[in-house]
Design a protein around this motif. Structure first.
Motif, mmCIF file in Angstrom:
data_model
loop_
_atom_site.group_PDB
_atom_site.id
_atom_site.type_symbol
_atom_site.label_atom_id
_atom_site.label_comp_id
_atom_site.label_asym_id
_atom_site.label_seq_id
_atom_site.Cartn_x
_atom_site.Cartn_y
_atom_site.Cartn_z
ATOM 1 N N GLY A 188 29.028 33.185 35.583
ATOM 2 C CA GLY A 188 28.849 34.043 36.744
ATOM 3 C C GLY A 188 29.548 33.588 38.015
ATOM 4 O O GLY A 188 29.736 34.383 38.938
ATOM 5 N N VAL A 189 29.926 32.314 38.073
ATOM 6 C CA VAL A 189 30.492 31.775 39.304
ATOM 7 C C VAL A 189 31.862 32.379 39.618
ATOM 8 O O VAL A 189 32.143 32.766 40.757
ATOM 9 C CB VAL A 189 30.586 30.233 39.260
ATOM 10 C CG1 VAL A 189 31.441 29.708 40.400
ATOM 11 C CG2 VAL A 189 29.189 29.634 39.320
ATOM 12 N N THR A 190 32.713 32.485 38.599
ATOM 13 C CA THR A 190 34.049 33.048 38.826
ATOM 14 C C THR A 190 33.944 34.468 39.383
ATOM 15 O O THR A 190 34.631 34.828 40.343
ATOM 16 C CB THR A 190 34.868 33.057 37.524
ATOM 17 O OG1 THR A 190 35.032 31.711 37.072
ATOM 18 C CG2 THR A 190 36.241 33.675 37.756
ATOM 19 N N GLU A 191 33.042 35.264 38.816
ATOM 20 C CA GLU A 191 32.873 36.647 39.265
ATOM 21 C C GLU A 191 32.357 36.702 40.705
ATOM 22 O O GLU A 191 32.849 37.484 41.531
ATOM 23 C CB GLU A 191 31.892 37.393 38.347
ATOM 24 C CG GLU A 191 32.390 37.637 36.927
ATOM 25 C CD GLU A 191 32.386 36.381 36.044
ATOM 26 O OE1 GLU A 191 33.005 36.431 34.969
ATOM 27 O OE2 GLU A 191 31.762 35.359 36.426
ATOM 28 N N ARG A 192 31.384 35.860 41.012
ATOM 29 C CA ARG A 192 30.799 35.855 42.353
ATOM 30 C C ARG A 192 31.805 35.362 43.388
ATOM 31 O O ARG A 192 31.873 35.895 44.502
ATOM 32 C CB ARG A 192 29.534 34.987 42.377
ATOM 33 C CG ARG A 192 28.333 35.650 41.700
ATOM 34 C CD ARG A 192 27.216 34.655 41.438
ATOM 35 N NE ARG A 192 26.719 34.061 42.681
ATOM 36 C CZ ARG A 192 26.011 32.930 42.720
ATOM 37 N NH1 ARG A 192 25.741 32.272 41.611
ATOM 38 N NH2 ARG A 192 25.584 32.457 43.873
ATOM 39 N N ARG A 193 32.583 34.372 43.028
ATOM 40 C CA ARG A 193 33.589 33.855 43.975
ATOM 41 C C ARG A 193 34.723 34.857 44.165
ATOM 42 O O ARG A 193 35.202 35.042 45.280
ATOM 43 C CB ARG A 193 34.135 32.508 43.483
ATOM 44 C CG ARG A 193 33.124 31.376 43.599
ATOM 45 C CD ARG A 193 33.783 30.037 43.340
ATOM 46 N NE ARG A 193 32.875 28.933 43.666
ATOM 47 C CZ ARG A 193 33.260 27.670 43.841
ATOM 48 N NH1 ARG A 193 34.539 27.348 43.722
ATOM 49 N NH2 ARG A 193 32.390 26.734 44.144
ATOM 50 N N THR A 194 35.145 35.491 43.081
ATOM 51 C CA THR A 194 36.221 36.480 43.176
ATOM 52 C C THR A 194 35.821 37.622 44.105
ATOM 53 O O THR A 194 36.651 38.139 44.870
ATOM 54 C CB THR A 194 36.555 37.040 41.779
ATOM 55 O OG1 THR A 194 36.963 35.964 40.929
ATOM 56 C CG2 THR A 194 37.678 38.063 41.856
ATOM 57 N N ALA A 195 34.549 37.992 44.065
ATOM 58 C CA ALA A 195 34.056 39.130 44.843
ATOM 59 C C ALA A 195 34.130 38.901 46.352
ATOM 60 O O ALA A 195 34.165 39.875 47.116
ATOM 61 C CB ALA A 195 32.620 39.453 44.433
ATOM 62 N N VAL A 196 34.152 37.643 46.803
ATOM 63 C CA VAL A 196 34.179 37.386 48.254
ATOM 64 C C VAL A 196 35.592 37.181 48.791
ATOM 65 O O VAL A 196 35.790 37.042 49.995
ATOM 66 C CB VAL A 196 33.299 36.170 48.630
ATOM 67 C CG1 VAL A 196 31.839 36.429 48.246
ATOM 68 C CG2 VAL A 196 33.818 34.882 47.994
ATOM 69 N N VAL A 197 36.590 37.169 47.907
ATOM 70 C CA VAL A 197 37.982 37.007 48.341
ATOM 71 C C VAL A 197 38.631 38.390 48.471
ATOM 72 O O VAL A 197 38.609 39.161 47.515
ATOM 73 C CB VAL A 197 38.778 36.156 47.321
ATOM 74 C CG1 VAL A 197 40.241 36.045 47.746
ATOM 75 C CG2 VAL A 197 38.145 34.775 47.166
ATOM 76 N N PRO A 198 39.179 38.715 49.655
ATOM 77 C CA PRO A 198 39.778 40.039 49.830
ATOM 78 C C PRO A 198 40.800 40.416 48.749
ATOM 79 O O PRO A 198 40.842 41.579 48.338
ATOM 80 C CB PRO A 198 40.435 39.948 51.208
ATOM 81 C CG PRO A 198 39.535 39.019 51.962
ATOM 82 C CD PRO A 198 39.132 37.977 50.949
ATOM 83 N N LEU A 199 41.592 39.471 48.276
ATOM 84 C CA LEU A 199 42.571 39.798 47.237
ATOM 85 C C LEU A 199 41.949 39.853 45.848
ATOM 86 O O LEU A 199 42.640 40.129 44.860
ATOM 87 C CB LEU A 199 43.730 38.792 47.253
ATOM 88 C CG LEU A 199 44.706 38.929 48.421
ATOM 89 C CD1 LEU A 199 45.851 37.910 48.292
ATOM 90 C CD2 LEU A 199 45.288 40.344 48.495
#
Length: 207
Positions: free
Chosen positions: A148-159
């Protein structure tokens, strides 16, 4: 030519770095480009962080950069040209809790680079910083292996993607090359826009 040399050294050791710098000069000629990138992370809250852990992080992340800049900078001063690139982090300007001396060390790297830029600019030597955001590296891999970490971190990056080492390498190459010949004392943040998202966390009814 395409000659290369691998010289192992402890970047916190003045003697070790001096020997490596001498080996590089002897084999490949005077140094034109230095990329300071060695770093360690010793997590912990500041209330209980052992002094030894604090000192260990500062020794590698900050003092090691200074030692390397000094040793390789001497070669640059003789030739009257050079580019120093120091890898910091978005944690340099955004306090990262529970990370011991990490944020402090990276903030100091930015200032070290600015001081080098001011002092060594007259010698034809530039000094700049690359500050990565969220990147998958051997040091951070364990975080991304957690479900779940990759998905959660990706979600907060504008790109909407996590950075790769190549993203950092591309910015570093720019600062190393003559394409950035008038860029000195700067910090290039390579984070997909993440560090600029503060205001997006503020609730705004109606929007």
């Amino acid at each position: 030519g395409d000659g290369h040399l691998v010289a192992n050294c402890d970047t916190t050791s003045e003697e070790g770095v001096a020997a490596a710098a001498e080996a590089v000069a002897r084999t490949l000629g005077a140094c034109d480009i230095l990329v300071n990138t060695a770093a360690v992370l010793r997590p912990g809250g500041l209330d209980t962080l052992p002094l030894a852990e604090w000192n260990a992080v500062l020794a590698v992340n900050l003092t090691g950069y200074f030692i390397c800049a000094q040793a390789f900078g001497r070669q640059m001063r003789k030739t009257g040209r050079g580019s120093l690139i120091h890898v910091a982090s978005i944690a340099a300007s955004n306090a990262q809790g529970q990370s011991g001396a990490y944020s402090v060390s990276k903030a100091a790297v930015v200032m070290l680079s600015q001081q080098l830029a001011a002092e060594w600019g007259p010698h034809g030597i530039r000094s700049n910083v690359v500050s990565p955001g969220l990147v998958v590296t051997p040091m951070s891999q364990a975080f991304y292996d957690t479900p779940g970490v990759t998905e959660r971190r990706t979600a907060v990056v504008p790109l909407r993607r996590i950075g790769a080492p190549q993203d950092m390498a591309d910015a570093t190459l720019f600062l190393a090359s003559d394409r950035s010949s008038y860029v000195n004392g700067e910090e290039i943040i390579v984070d997909g826009g993440f560090a600029r998202t503060l205001m997006s966390h503020v609730p705004r009814p109606g929007f």
